[in-house]
Design a protein around this motif. Sequence first.
Motif, PDB file in Angstrom:
ATOM      1  N   UNK A 224       0.839  -1.182   0.000  1.00  0.00           N
ATOM      2  CA  UNK A 224       0.000   0.000   0.000  1.00  0.00           C
ATOM      3  C   UNK A 224       0.885   1.247   0.000  1.00  0.00           C
ATOM      4  N   UNK A 225       0.274   2.384  -0.273  1.00  0.00           N
ATOM      5  CA  UNK A 225       1.019   3.644  -0.231  1.00  0.00           C
ATOM      6  C   UNK A 225       1.511   3.923   1.179  1.00  0.00           C
ATOM      7  N   UNK A 226       0.686   3.601   2.166  1.00  0.00           N
ATOM      8  CA  UNK A 226       1.084   3.862   3.551  1.00  0.00           C
ATOM      9  C   UNK A 226       2.238   2.966   3.993  1.00  0.00           C
ATOM     10  N   UNK A 227       2.288   1.723   3.480  1.00  0.00           N
ATOM     11  CA  UNK A 227       3.427   0.843   3.774  1.00  0.00           C
ATOM     12  C   UNK A 227       4.713   1.472   3.254  1.00  0.00           C
ATOM     13  N   UNK A 249       6.276  -2.290  -5.521  1.00  0.00           N
ATOM     14  CA  UNK A 249       5.200  -1.875  -6.425  1.00  0.00           C
ATOM     15  C   UNK A 249       5.215  -0.364  -6.584  1.00  0.00           C
ATOM     16  N   UNK A 250       4.553   0.112  -7.644  1.00  0.00           N
ATOM     17  CA  UNK A 250       4.431   1.539  -7.868  1.00  0.00           C
ATOM     18  C   UNK A 250       3.628   2.204  -6.758  1.00  0.00           C
ATOM     19  N   UNK A 275      11.589   0.753  -8.685  1.00  0.00           N
ATOM     20  CA  UNK A 275      10.361   0.066  -8.317  1.00  0.00           C
ATOM     21  C   UNK A 275       9.994  -0.981  -9.350  1.00  0.00           C
ATOM     22  N   UNK A 276       9.082  -1.867  -8.943  1.00  0.00           N
ATOM     23  CA  UNK A 276       8.445  -2.763  -9.908  1.00  0.00           C
ATOM     24  C   UNK A 276       7.145  -2.107 -10.314  1.00  0.00           C
TER      25      UNK A 276
END
Length: 341
Positions: A224-227, A249-250, A275-276
Amino acid sequence: MNLKELSELLGLSQTTVSRAINGYPEVSEATRLKVQETARAHNYSPNARAKSLATGRAHAIGHVIPISDQHEMMNPVFGEFISGVGQVYAREGYDLCMSVVTADDELNTYRKLHARKSVDGVVLHAPLKEDPRIELLQELKIPFVVHGRTSNSAQNYAWLDVNSFSAFSRATELLLDLGHTRIALVNGIETMDFAHRRREGYEVALKDRGIPVDLDIVRSDEMTESHGYESAKELLALENRPSAFLSASMICAAGIKRAIEEAGFEIGKDISIVTFDDDLSFMVSNEDTPVFTAFRSNVREAGAIVAEMLLRQIAAPDAALETKLLEAELIIGRSTGPFNG
């Protein structure tokens, strides 16, 4: 228009017309084409129930989606994959049967699909390093293709995967070549096979250059973005902070970027990111140089390939099971630069 009316229009028996529409080999190619062209011209669509009874097939493919707070399925990448498989199913006259279930009920759902004969095959998503679903599907003799693969299984099954080990090994080597030695990894949940392989690629590349793996700068959680944000914020506060990040991830990379900028650093100059990036049709960039350096794979194309593999398996169940390993493409963006101390 019904089957009887179409048969009368063509001057053929209903059996011949039905067999031509459903692709039976005993119907000549010329007859098959004539019937299908006439059916399309008159907007004829065979009754799904009648078609199932005639062929012994459901003409549907199952996708079982578990809902869990420790699962990475319900995100834009999954939607793009479904678009890819769906296009193939529609073209070949198959329906997509999606079952959204609790994680605890996933195995039982496969048993129900088999008992009801409601699907001709299934696509297995997000495989674990050790995945009991594969053994179950083999026991039930349901045709299936795994999107991904398992590390700890010697079983013979059909799969399509992106080479996560290679992508993250190459990503680490790219950063090492730029002079970075403190490279943080912000990974997905490592019981998922793809995340396990990405971690392996990262560690092997470091060890090959004589750099020990520092577990203090490795994080894993749902992508997630927060991660990405919380991991990067914590790691940037270290006295011996990383000078580069590898992101699974993006979505995570967006969070890492936010943390870097909040800390007053410049991406690509002070801190690098690789990033992947699953190539998503709705996130096309018109920029000549993208923001992120990324290893990219086309997830919609992967979906189409998986669907075609499964339909071939259904049509020829005795044929050798197919496997396919895709390589990610390196795209150089503005998020990487030489280590500057």
